[in-house]
Design a protein around this motif. Structure first.
Motif, PDB file in Angstrom:
ATOM      1  N   SER A  47     -13.035   0.332  -3.629  1.00 30.64           N
ATOM      2  CA  SER A  47     -12.323  -0.190  -2.468  1.00 30.64           C
ATOM      3  C   SER A  47     -11.823  -1.610  -2.732  1.00 30.64           C
TER       4      SER A  47
ATOM      5  N   ARG B 140      -3.762   0.332  -2.298  1.00 34.27           N
ATOM      6  CA  ARG B 140      -4.359   1.648  -2.001  1.00 34.27           C
ATOM      7  C   ARG B 140      -4.329   2.569  -3.219  1.00 34.27           C
ATOM      8  N   GLU B 141      -3.259   2.488  -4.023  1.00 32.04           N
ATOM      9  CA  GLU B 141      -3.179   3.328  -5.223  1.00 32.04           C
ATOM     10  C   GLU B 141      -4.250   2.936  -6.232  1.00 32.04           C
TER      11      GLU B 141
ATOM     12  N   HIS C 268      -9.609  10.326 -14.092  1.00 34.36           N
ATOM     13  CA  HIS C 268     -10.209  11.581 -13.625  1.00 34.36           C
ATOM     14  C   HIS C 268     -10.283  12.608 -14.762  1.00 34.36           C
TER      15      HIS C 268
ATOM     16  N   GLU D  81      -7.160   1.754  -5.388  1.00 39.54           N
ATOM     17  CA  GLU D  81      -8.382   2.337  -4.823  1.00 39.54           C
ATOM     18  C   GLU D  81      -8.476   3.820  -5.177  1.00 39.54           C
ATOM     19  N   LYS D  82      -7.349   4.510  -5.058  1.00 43.12           N
ATOM     20  CA  LYS D  82      -7.310   5.951  -5.312  1.00 43.12           C
ATOM     21  C   LYS D  82      -7.625   6.267  -6.771  1.00 43.12           C
TER      22      LYS D  82
ATOM     23  N   ASN E 264       0.803  -1.217   0.000  1.00 41.48           N
ATOM     24  CA  ASN E 264       0.000   0.000   0.000  1.00 41.48           C
ATOM     25  C   ASN E 264       0.835   1.266   0.000  1.00 41.48           C
TER      26      ASN E 264
ATOM     27  N   GLY F 276     -11.398   4.629  -7.444  1.00 40.05           N
ATOM     28  CA  GLY F 276     -12.490   4.932  -6.529  1.00 40.05           C
ATOM     29  C   GLY F 276     -13.209   3.688  -6.037  1.00 40.05           C
TER      30      GLY F 276
END
Length: 203
Positions: A133, A124-125, A176, A127-128, A104, A131
């Motif tokens: 989980s 975690r990246e 994004h 997830e980031k 993570n 968006g």
């Protein structure tokens, strides 16, 4: 009992827990015994005792003993030593946390997949960027979570089948509402009864 507590039966019979255990521990044992005598229901629980050679952990089954009139007069306990198992479990927990922290902390997207290209790892990246989980990602197909990379499903299968890493460079991915260029590397996972791959996406 003699081997674990380093005491002979002659040293124990006729005495209470308070005669050879710390008060806090003896209090716990006593409360458990009284509960069983009161409810007359067998109970299984985990107990720990700090002795001369360290802390021992046992799984105990305690149950009431009855006289001829059906009146409970005592408690019998059968304990199985699980100290080594608990130590191994704790070491595995620490190792999992350590590996999770490494995964993570990486600035790359890391996704693990099984032989069906379904997610087994989602850092975690990931997830980031998406968006989504880790809990929601696990078990879903990689192409579903990264539809822009759906064409890579075949490359994932080839990586797993041939046990050879593969790489795509400067792949445009919309993140994004912005086009980002990424290097994508596919690594085969090889182990006991494990077949899958790890996908790393570097911006």
């Amino acid at each position: 009992f003699e081997k674990t507590f380093h005491m002979t039966k002659e040293m124990v019979i006729g005495k209470t827990d308070y005669d050879f255990m710390p008060k806090e521990l003896a209090d716990t044992y006593r409360q458990n015994d009284l509960k069983i005598l009161e409810t007359r229901i067998p109970v299984q629980f985990e107990e720990s005792a700090t002795l001369q050679d360290g802390t021992h952990t046992v799984v105990s089954v305690k149950f009431p003993l009855y006289d001829d009139q059906g009146i409970s007069y005592g408690v019998c306990g059968i304990s199985t030593e699980i100290t080594k198992r608990k130590q191994i479990e704790e070491e595995l927990r620490r190792l999992r946390n350590f590996l999770s922290n490494i995964i993570n902390s990486m600035p790359s997207v890391l996704a693990g997949v099984d032989s069906d290209a379904k997610i087994t790892l989602w850092n975690r990246e990931a997830e980031k960027i998406t968006g989504i989980s880790s809990d929601n990602a696990r078990g879903r197909e990689f192409a579903e979570l990264f539809p822009q990379l759906s064409e890579d499903t075949q490359m994932i299968q080839e990586t797993i089948r041939e046990y050879q890493p593969r790489k795509r460079e400067k792949v445009p991915i919309r993140i994004h509402n912005e086009i980002r260029y990424s290097d994508i590397t596919f690594y085969p996972l090889v182990g006991n009864d494990i077949r899958g791959a790890v996908i790393r996406i570097d911006d």
